[in-house]
Design a protein around this motif. Structure first.
Motif, PDB file in Angstrom:
ATOM      1  N   LYS A 243       0.777  -1.235   0.105  1.00 36.36           N
ATOM      2  CA  LYS A 243       0.120  -0.043   0.086  1.00 36.36           C
ATOM      3  C   LYS A 243       0.857   1.263   0.005  1.00 36.36           C
ATOM      4  O   LYS A 243       0.555   2.317  -0.586  1.00 36.36           O
ATOM      5  N   SER A 244       2.015   1.281   0.758  1.00 37.53           N
ATOM      6  CA  SER A 244       2.761   2.138   1.043  1.00 37.53           C
ATOM      7  C   SER A 244       3.552   2.624  -0.536  1.00 37.53           C
ATOM      8  O   SER A 244       3.616   3.847  -1.026  1.00 37.53           O
ATOM      9  N   ARG A 245       3.922   1.384  -1.222  1.00 34.63           N
ATOM     10  CA  ARG A 245       4.417   1.601  -2.631  1.00 34.63           C
ATOM     11  C   ARG A 245       3.709   2.295  -3.442  1.00 34.63           C
ATOM     12  O   ARG A 245       3.766   2.940  -4.378  1.00 34.63           O
TER      13      ARG A 245
ATOM     14  N   ALA B 282       0.913   3.952  -2.954  1.00 36.07           N
ATOM     15  CA  ALA B 282       0.653   5.495  -2.643  1.00 36.07           C
ATOM     16  C   ALA B 282       1.959   6.363  -3.186  1.00 36.07           C
ATOM     17  O   ALA B 282       1.527   7.519  -3.631  1.00 36.07           O
ATOM     18  N   ASP B 283       3.009   5.724  -2.958  1.00 30.51           N
ATOM     19  CA  ASP B 283       4.113   6.806  -3.428  1.00 30.51           C
ATOM     20  C   ASP B 283       4.255   6.778  -4.981  1.00 30.51           C
ATOM     21  O   ASP B 283       4.603   7.808  -5.723  1.00 30.51           O
ATOM     22  N   ALA B 284       3.940   5.463  -5.739  1.00 36.14           N
ATOM     23  CA  ALA B 284       3.849   5.768  -6.965  1.00 36.14           C
ATOM     24  C   ALA B 284       2.785   6.508  -7.527  1.00 36.14           C
ATOM     25  O   ALA B 284       2.917   7.292  -8.699  1.00 36.14           O
ATOM     26  N   THR B 285       1.588   6.562  -6.913  1.00 33.51           N
ATOM     27  CA  THR B 285       0.522   7.421  -7.385  1.00 33.51           C
ATOM     28  C   THR B 285       0.978   9.014  -7.327  1.00 33.51           C
ATOM     29  O   THR B 285       0.711   9.727  -8.072  1.00 33.51           O
ATOM     30  N   ARG B 286       1.580   9.179  -6.097  1.00 33.01           N
ATOM     31  CA  ARG B 286       2.006  10.510  -5.924  1.00 33.01           C
ATOM     32  C   ARG B 286       3.090  11.204  -6.826  1.00 33.01           C
ATOM     33  O   ARG B 286       2.984  12.197  -7.527  1.00 33.01           O
ATOM     34  N   ALA B 287       4.126  10.114  -7.330  1.00 35.00           N
ATOM     35  CA  ALA B 287       5.137  10.282  -8.103  1.00 35.00           C
ATOM     36  C   ALA B 287       4.427  10.594  -9.548  1.00 35.00           C
ATOM     37  O   ALA B 287       4.976  11.543 -10.369  1.00 35.00           O
ATOM     38  N   TYR B 288       3.526   9.738  -9.926  1.00 36.63           N
ATOM     39  CA  TYR B 288       2.825   9.998 -11.227  1.00 36.63           C
ATOM     40  C   TYR B 288       2.064  11.215 -11.243  1.00 36.63           C
ATOM     41  O   TYR B 288       2.286  11.825 -12.349  1.00 36.63           O
TER      42      TYR B 288
END
Length: 274
Positions: free
Chosen positions: A99-101, A103-109
């Motif tokens: 879930k953390s990864r 969320a991080d990928a979504t924010r980076a995108y």
């Protein structure tokens, strides 16, 4: 007491059935049996006593937590509970990390998309500020066409291009080279778009000569551009988007030409080399 006859103890002993030993002997002689065996009562056999040892319950008790492992030996039972606990912790940790990864990928995108949109907006604004190479002027021209350039490549003179760069704007060598390249490519691209390929070909035939000059302020750069407009020379002003070394909207380099050397020197002859 007087006259009382004491019976010897041996004669008073009687059997369980109330018969003395002498009577039994007499009966035995008469019947020919063994009088010494005392008849006993017939007793029903007793059921074997239940063992007080607690038996292990081998039935599966699935109603309680971990009831399916109670039939195992203690060491295996503890190992099973340890494995189940470790597996549960691993699953929880994996879910948390995934879930953390995500969320991080979504924010980076989203950040990447926002940066792309911002760059697109800046480029559009810069394109509006820079304007076309040959602008429609308010002055009146004898031929009625304010966008017509003074020479289309028919002069016998040498053709060249001048790049006027601002010296009051701090730029590294790489940044200055990039800005000059923007100006040269921009003016040539616009000439091709306006069907002036002959002018570009004439300039290329002379070796695509380019000279870089310096100007000390924005006002002087704008004055030179206005003079190039009046003389109907091709020109292109670079307005930086502000993504590296300078602020957004900063004018950096003005390209004039290609055109006859004498026509360009009439506008930029007073400037020094950069």
């Amino acid at each position: 007491a007087p006259g009382h006859h004491t019976v010897p103890r041996a004669t008073r002993d009687m059997s369980r059935g109330g018969v003395t030993q002498s009577t039994r002997d007499a009966m035995a002689r008469a019947t020919g049996t063994n009088a010494t065996v005392v008849p006993t009562e017939t007793v029903a056999p007793k059921a074997p006593a239940k063992s007080t040892r607690r038996r292990r319950n081998t039935r599966l008790n699935l109603s309680g937590l971990g009831g399916g492992v109670w039939f195992l030996k203690p060491k295996f039972r503890f190992a099973a509970f340890g494995f189940a606990g470790g597996f549960a912790c691993a699953m929880w940790f994996t879910e948390h990390v995934v879930k953390s990864r995500i969320a991080d990928a979504t924010r980076a995108y989203e950040a990447k998309r926002e940066a792309a949109r911002r760059i697109k907006r800046e480029r559009a604004e810069a394109a509006k500020r820079s304007g076309p190479i040959i602008e429609i002027l308010d002055d009146d021209y004898e031929d009625g066409d304010p966008t017509k350039i003074s020479d289309v490549g028919t002069s016998a003179e040498e053709y060249k291009m001048v790049l006027v760069a601002r010296t009051d704007v701090p730029m590294s060598g790489g940044k200055l080279g990039a800005q000059c390249a923007h100006a040269a490519v921009g003016v040539v691209s616009q000439l091709f778009a306006d069907s002036h390929a002959m002018l570009v070909g004439r300039w290329e035939a002379d070796g695509s000569k380019k000279v870089t000059l310096g100007v000390g302020s924005k006002s002087k750069l704008e004055g030179i551009m206005a003079e190039a407009k009046r003389n109907r020379l091709p020109h292109y002003l670079v307005v930086d988007a502000g993504r590296t070394e300078v602020d957004p909207g900063t004018t950096t380099v003005l390209a004039i030409g290609p055109g006859p050397a004498s026509a360009i020197d009439a506008v930029t002859g007073s400037l020094r080399l950069y």
